[in-house]
Motif scaffolding. Structure first.
Motif, short mmCIF file in Angstrom:
data_model
loop_
_atom_site.label_atom_id
_atom_site.label_comp_id
_atom_site.label_asym_id
_atom_site.label_seq_id
_atom_site.Cartn_x
_atom_site.Cartn_y
_atom_site.Cartn_z
N UNK B 389 -5.12 7.96 20.02
CA UNK B 389 -4.59 9.15 19.32
C UNK B 389 -3.46 8.74 18.38
N UNK B 390 -2.58 7.86 18.87
CA UNK B 390 -1.42 7.44 18.06
C UNK B 390 -1.86 6.76 16.76
N UNK B 391 -2.91 6.00 16.84
CA UNK B 391 -3.37 5.26 15.66
C UNK B 391 -4.02 6.21 14.65
N UNK B 392 -4.73 7.23 15.16
CA UNK B 392 -5.50 8.11 14.27
C UNK B 392 -4.61 9.23 13.68
N UNK B 393 -3.69 9.83 14.52
CA UNK B 393 -2.94 11.02 14.11
C UNK B 393 -1.88 10.69 13.05
N UNK B 394 -1.79 11.53 12.01
CA UNK B 394 -0.83 11.27 10.93
C UNK B 394 0.18 12.38 10.71
N UNK B 395 0.22 13.40 11.61
CA UNK B 395 1.10 14.55 11.41
C UNK B 395 2.52 14.34 11.94
#
Lengths: 84, 492
Positions: B389-395
């Protein structure tokens, strides 16, 4: 006989007095929590802390307002804990 | 790599090594089995409890997200100070009751206590599921924070993904080795480190940029008054709505004590007096937030602007040409903030999944050693899920946090009902939890469905309490309900 206990107090009367005092403290804490919540949200904060002018100890009023309630809450909790 | 970058990495590396040594060494004395690994043999004193609760809450979001909010949204960030004032007060009453029940009946997690009270193993399963849904993004937030820090201070030489992987490999080592005792001792070390560093930077950066804190706010009041006026701004720069500001505080206050990794500490504390004193002292930890607001405001008007507001603190440090030793210390402090929350979370969610999901809900038997083995495997699994999740999420980091609170706040009505209301029934609790969680999830996903601009968790909470009350009134409580509530109320 414990310290602070009236010489002629019956054990039941002392327990009742302690329960009543405990309840009064609980109601006091609940009342404080309600006032604090209204002060740090709408409408209290909207009325008191929503302007930018004026610094308190070098901090903007809105920040000082919140910090003041944090400090007051700490004091109230200490008092409640000691009395309870 | 330049010599300055090597010094920065050297300081951060020394800090990580200290965490491994401290976290691994302190776990050697605990008993075998889940009471040792999950509840630390119910032996935690005031100092450890204070720093576990404090450092667990002041996470990557506090060190990076909070200055980011102050920098971009101004007074909107003060909501965090607001909910911190009252957030832990419910635990003064709930914690000791849970602790007595834990000692009398052997509970080490929140959900197994609730499932036992309502005689509904399914409740433990649902709570384990909701915990996982809330914890994975929250843990991802911590990893993301660690990645941002390392990437920024090395000027991209170590990417965000690689940085998060390095830091959380360290967490993995001491959590696997030492369980909650490793978490407690590293949190104490990290908490002291963070406080010193935050105050140092919080006073120094305004001085460097404006000549002092008073001068900074005087200038901001003249040039950007909208930043200092409550309730602050939205991400678009428009004034934030009072309903959203206030409901964010209300949801956070209600949800705060219900966080499973915090609530579980009721089962770890030495006695109920320790728990109560931890709650009384908790507001003092809020003082740690003040320098983080100052850091955020010190970044206003700085050129070049950071790519994302969450990067303002490392961005300032890298562009103000400070000593690499200072940058290295900041780096270690920010990693401490991330790790001190991440370690407690991953330990809690793995414990919950095994004790509440596998053992309680699915009625599978495991030996004490088997439970600890399963928890260790799940610690690795949850770390990997959060990392993805940390790698994918950009918010934004704070948005992740508020979404997680929406889910966790649904536990509070069940906790109150379980510990105080003998008339509440299992059917009512299950209906409330399912209904509240479903509505919150829906309104987080589609915020346009909210009739008023209030936090999604508040709508879920209203439905949760309604269903709990109505369904309980229509069904019968278990015979043991009154004895359970009395066991929690009766001093040991």
């Amino acid at each position: 006989m414990r310290r602070g206990e009236p010489p002629d107090a019956a054990p039941g009367a002392v327990t009742n007095a302690r329960t009543a005092r405990g309840r009064a403290l609980d109601v006091g804490l609940a009342g404080y929590a309600a006032v604090c919540l209204l002060a740090i949200t709408w409408p209290g904060f909207a009325l008191a802390g929503a302007w930018a002018d004026g610094l308190v100890l070098g901090l903007p009023f809105a920040l000082a307002w919140n910090l003041g309630w944090v400090g007051l809450t700490f004091g109230v909790l200490v008092a409640y804990h000691r009395l309870r | 790599m330049s010599s300055a970058a090597l010094i920065v990495l050297g300081v951060a590396g020394a800090y990580l090594a200290a965490c491994v040594v401290l976290g691994s060494w302190t776990g050697g004395k605990k008993a075998e089995g889940s009471v040792g690994f999950v509840a630390g043999d119910r032996s935690l004193g005031l100092v450890l409890m204070y720093f576990i609760t404090g450092a667990t809450i002041f996470s990557a979001f506090a060190f990076l997200g909070l200055p980011g909010w102050a920098y971009s949204k101004g007074a909107a960030a003060f909501y965090i100070l607001g909910y911190g004032a009252l957030g832990f007060v419910p635990f003064y009453f709930l914690g000791p009751r849970a602790a007595r029940l834990g000692k009398r009946r052997g509970f080490v997690t929140q959900a197994e206590m609730i499932a036992a009270r309502f005689d509904r193993p399914a409740l433990a399963g649902v709570m384990a599921l909701v915990s996982a849904v809330a914890f994975v993004p929250y843990l991802a937030l911590q990893m993301k924070g660690a990645g941002i820090v390392l990437a920024t201070v090395t000027d991209g030489a170590i990417g965000e993904a690689a940085g998060a992987a390095i830091v959380y490999s360290v967490v993995l080592v001491y959590v696997l080795r030492s369980g909650v005792l490793g978490v407690g001792w590293t949190n104490t070390f990290q908490g002291i480190f963070m406080i010193l560093l935050a105050w140092g930077l919080g006073l120094y950066l305004p001085y460097l940029r404006f000549g002092g804190v008073h001068e900074m706010f005087t200038e901001l009041a003249a040039s950007r008054p909208e930043l200092l006026r409550a309730p602050g701004l939205t991400a678009d720069g428009e004034p934030w709505h009072w309903g959203e500001y206030s409901s964010a505080i209300v949801v956070s206050i209600i949800g705060f004590s219900a966080w499973p990794h915090l609530f579980m500490k009721a089962f770890s504390a030495k006695d109920t007096r320790t728990l109560k004193r931890t709650v009384v002292l908790y507001p003092t930890f809020q003082v740690f937030l003040v320098p983080l607001f100052l850091i955020g405001f010190a970044g206003v008007g700085f050129s070049p602007a950071p790519e994302r507001p969450d990067q303002i603190l490392p961005h300032l440090l890298m562009h103000l040409e400070l000593s690499p030793w200072l940058v290295g210390l900041f780096c270690a402090g920010a990693l401490a903030a991330s790790m001190s929350s991440g370690d407690a979370m991953v330990h809690a969610v793995a414990s919950i999944t095994v004790r509440d999901g596998w053992v309680a809900a699915l009625s599978r038997r495991l030996s004490g050693a088997g439970e600890v083995r399963a928890i260790r495997v799940l610690i690795v699994v949850y770390m990997l899920a959060a990392y993805a999740v940390a790698v994918v999420y950009q918010g934004s980091l704070v948005f992740l946090l508020l979404s997680a609170y929406g889910a966790v706040v649904q536990f509070m009505p069940l906790l109150v009902a379980a510990l105080y209301v003998p008339r509440a029934t299992g059917a009512g609790a299950l209906a409330g939890l399912l209904g509240g969680s479903a509505l919150t999830t829906l309104l987080v996903a589609v915020p346009e469905l909210r009739p008023f601009p209030l936090h999604a968790g508040l709508y879920g909470l209203a439905l949760n309490v309604t269903l709990l009350t109505v369904v309980s009134a229509l069904t019968r409580p278990t015979r043991s309900a009154a004895a359970f509530v009395a066991d929690g109320a009766e001093p040991l």
